[in-house]
Design a protein around this motif. Structure first.
Motif, short mmCIF file in Angstrom:
data_model
loop_
_atom_site.label_atom_id
_atom_site.label_comp_id
_atom_site.label_asym_id
_atom_site.label_seq_id
_atom_site.Cartn_x
_atom_site.Cartn_y
_atom_site.Cartn_z
N MET A 177 112.85 118.53 20.76
CA MET A 177 111.46 118.11 20.63
C MET A 177 111.38 116.80 19.86
SD MET A 177 109.19 121.55 20.03
CE MET A 177 110.44 122.76 19.63
N ILE A 178 110.36 116.02 20.15
CA ILE A 178 110.11 114.78 19.44
C ILE A 178 108.76 114.91 18.73
CG2 ILE A 178 109.85 112.28 19.56
CD1 ILE A 178 112.57 113.11 20.48
N LEU A 179 108.79 114.64 17.44
CA LEU A 179 107.55 114.65 16.66
C LEU A 179 107.16 113.21 16.37
CD1 LEU A 179 105.40 116.29 15.12
CD2 LEU A 179 106.86 116.11 13.10
N TYR A 180 106.02 112.81 16.89
CA TYR A 180 105.50 111.47 16.63
C TYR A 180 104.50 111.54 15.49
CZ TYR A 180 107.41 110.35 21.25
OH TYR A 180 108.23 110.18 22.33
N VAL A 181 104.80 110.80 14.43
CA VAL A 181 103.86 110.64 13.33
C VAL A 181 103.13 109.32 13.58
CG1 VAL A 181 103.57 110.46 10.83
CG2 VAL A 181 105.44 111.85 11.79
N LEU A 182 101.81 109.40 13.72
CA LEU A 182 101.04 108.23 14.13
C LEU A 182 100.51 107.45 12.94
CD1 LEU A 182 99.02 109.96 17.00
CD2 LEU A 182 101.23 108.77 17.15
N LYS A 183 100.33 106.16 13.15
CA LYS A 183 99.75 105.31 12.12
C LYS A 183 98.29 105.68 11.88
CE LYS A 183 102.66 101.37 13.45
NZ LYS A 183 102.67 100.01 14.05
N ASP A 184 97.82 105.47 10.68
CA ASP A 184 96.43 105.77 10.34
C ASP A 184 95.47 105.01 11.24
OD1 ASP A 184 97.30 107.42 8.34
OD2 ASP A 184 97.03 105.95 6.73
N ARG A 185 94.50 105.74 11.79
CA ARG A 185 93.44 105.17 12.62
C ARG A 185 93.95 104.42 13.85
NH1 ARG A 185 91.94 104.55 7.41
NH2 ARG A 185 92.81 102.44 7.29
N ALA A 186 95.16 104.76 14.27
CA ALA A 186 95.74 104.09 15.45
C ALA A 186 95.17 104.67 16.74
CB ALA A 186 97.25 104.22 15.43
N ASP A 187 95.06 103.83 17.76
CA ASP A 187 94.66 104.27 19.10
C ASP A 187 95.92 104.71 19.84
OD1 ASP A 187 93.74 104.67 21.63
OD2 ASP A 187 93.08 102.61 21.98
N TYR A 188 96.04 106.02 20.08
CA TYR A 188 97.26 106.53 20.72
C TYR A 188 97.03 106.90 22.19
CZ TYR A 188 95.01 110.84 19.01
OH TYR A 188 94.12 111.84 18.72
N SER A 189 96.01 106.34 22.78
CA SER A 189 95.72 106.68 24.18
C SER A 189 96.83 106.22 25.12
CB SER A 189 94.38 106.04 24.60
OG SER A 189 94.40 104.64 24.41
N TRP A 231 107.69 117.65 24.19
CA TRP A 231 108.93 118.24 24.70
C TRP A 231 108.85 118.29 26.23
CZ3 TRP A 231 104.86 120.80 22.58
CH2 TRP A 231 104.29 121.84 23.31
N PRO A 232 109.93 118.37 26.97
CA PRO A 232 111.34 118.44 26.52
C PRO A 232 111.86 117.08 26.09
CG PRO A 232 111.23 118.48 28.91
CD PRO A 232 109.81 118.54 28.43
N ASP A 233 112.96 117.08 25.32
CA ASP A 233 113.48 115.86 24.72
C ASP A 233 113.80 114.78 25.76
OD1 ASP A 233 113.31 117.31 22.45
OD2 ASP A 233 115.44 117.43 22.04
N GLN A 234 114.49 115.20 26.83
CA GLN A 234 114.98 114.20 27.79
C GLN A 234 113.84 113.42 28.46
OE1 GLN A 234 115.51 117.47 27.96
NE2 GLN A 234 115.22 118.30 30.04
#
Length: 331
Positions: free
Chosen positions: A1-13, A40-43
């Motif tokens: 699994m990949i965990l994305y930690v996003l920047k504050d107030r970032a547009d992640y669309s 997930w999945p990682d690949q």
């Protein structure tokens, strides 16, 4: 699994579009003030780059959010200004079962005077035999609430059924998941959605990893206010009611950022053993203790042999303070 930690107030669309293009499953949540996307999945999701990403962590463990690969700082859980996981060893004390208001009030006054920070008590009782005292149910919760307000202690009590979530949301400060419901995944998810602090007991037959996976269900609903409680596991040993897994508790502290509680009363099964098990847990790094106290243990409607008298509890609190200071902590 990949965990994305996003920047504050970032547009992640755009990141979401990329995940959809790669046929990835993902969950968006806010935890500890951070916007996260677990994919997930990682690949399918390796190598995705987007300006909204502060950090991407590849996690092979099955307890991504409860693990410390992404969150290095220990979590402090706040229960009405009582901080669990900080320097102070927190003690929650009270009767195994709520029997009547006078019993709870007498106990609450005694444990607060001795130094307890939370009032515990069972309103809904999961008993092995259907003929044993099953608790007062909703009335028991309301008694705890009234007494807690009167003496100035937050309350912690066990939920057993998703149908009671409204009662717990309204009256309870910290919701306990008992050992028998440690893998009741519907209940774990429901409690996670309530957003209240959670005390998650380890199932009597659960490994440490399964314990952390249970916590993952709660965190995946966006509720990071979770404390893990070691309460003894079932082994071949008969000299104690259960085996307090100190080694497992220490291992858990190395595997997670969540605070660790120990319940010495249930594994002891006899009040004569409670002091030593409690002190051993503190020495091993427990952030919190859950201890059963009754004004007249011999008359208790449940677990009479393992509950301390108020006098014995006061002695124990003095011993905990002495040990905590020796370890550089408070109590």
């Amino acid at each position: 699994m990949i965990l994305y930690v996003l920047k504050d107030r970032a547009d992640y669309s755009i990141l979401i579009e990329k995940l959809n293009e790669n046929s990835a499953s993902f969950k968006i949540l806010n935890l500890y003030g951070k916007n996260l996307i677990l994919a997930w999945p990682d690949q399918n999701v390796k190598g995705i780059i987007d300006n909204s990403i502060e950090m991407a962590v590849e996690v092979k463990k099955s307890y991504v959010l409860a693990g410390n690969d992404w969150k290095k700082q220990p979590t402090v859980v706040n229960v009405k200004d009582v901080e669990i996981g900080s320097k102070k060893v927190i003690v929650a004390a009270g009767p195994c079962a709520v029997e009547n208001e006078e019993q709870v009030l007498t106990t609450a006054k005694a444990v607060k005077r001795a130094g307890a920070s939370l009032l515990r008590g069972g309103a809904y009782k999961p008993r092995t035999s259907p003929y044993s005292f099953q608790g007062l149910g909703e009335e028991g919760v309301k008694i705890l609430r009234r007494v807690g307000d009167e003496v100035g202690l937050p309350i912690v009590t066990e939920i057993m059924d998703t149908r009671d979530s409204n009662i717990f949301s309204q009256y309870v400060d910290m919701i306990q998941i008992g050992a028998r419901n440690a893998q009741n995944f519907s209940l774990l998810k429901e409690v996670g959605k309530l957003g209240k602090p959670v005390l998650l007991k380890r199932g009597m037959g659960n490994t440490v990893e399964e314990w952390l996976q249970a916590a993952e269900y709660i965190l995946l609903e966006g509720n990071g206010n979770t404390v893990l409680c070691e309460r003894g596991i079932r082994t071949f040993e008969k000299s104690t009611r259960f085996t307090l897994d100190i080694g497992g508790m220490v291992a858990a502290k190395l595997m997670t950022h969540l605070p660790i509680c120990a319940d010495p009363s249930h594994p002891a099964g006899k009040r004569e053993l409670v002091h030593s098990l409690a002190l051993a847990a503190v020495a091993a790094g427990a952030d919190m203790l859950l201890i059963e106290v009754h004004p007249h243990p011999e008359k208790a409607l449940s677990d009479s042999e393992q509950q301390l008298t108020p006098e014995s509890f006061e002695v124990l609190m003095n011993r905990i303070r002495t040990l905590a200071r020796a370890l550089g902590r408070d109590a």
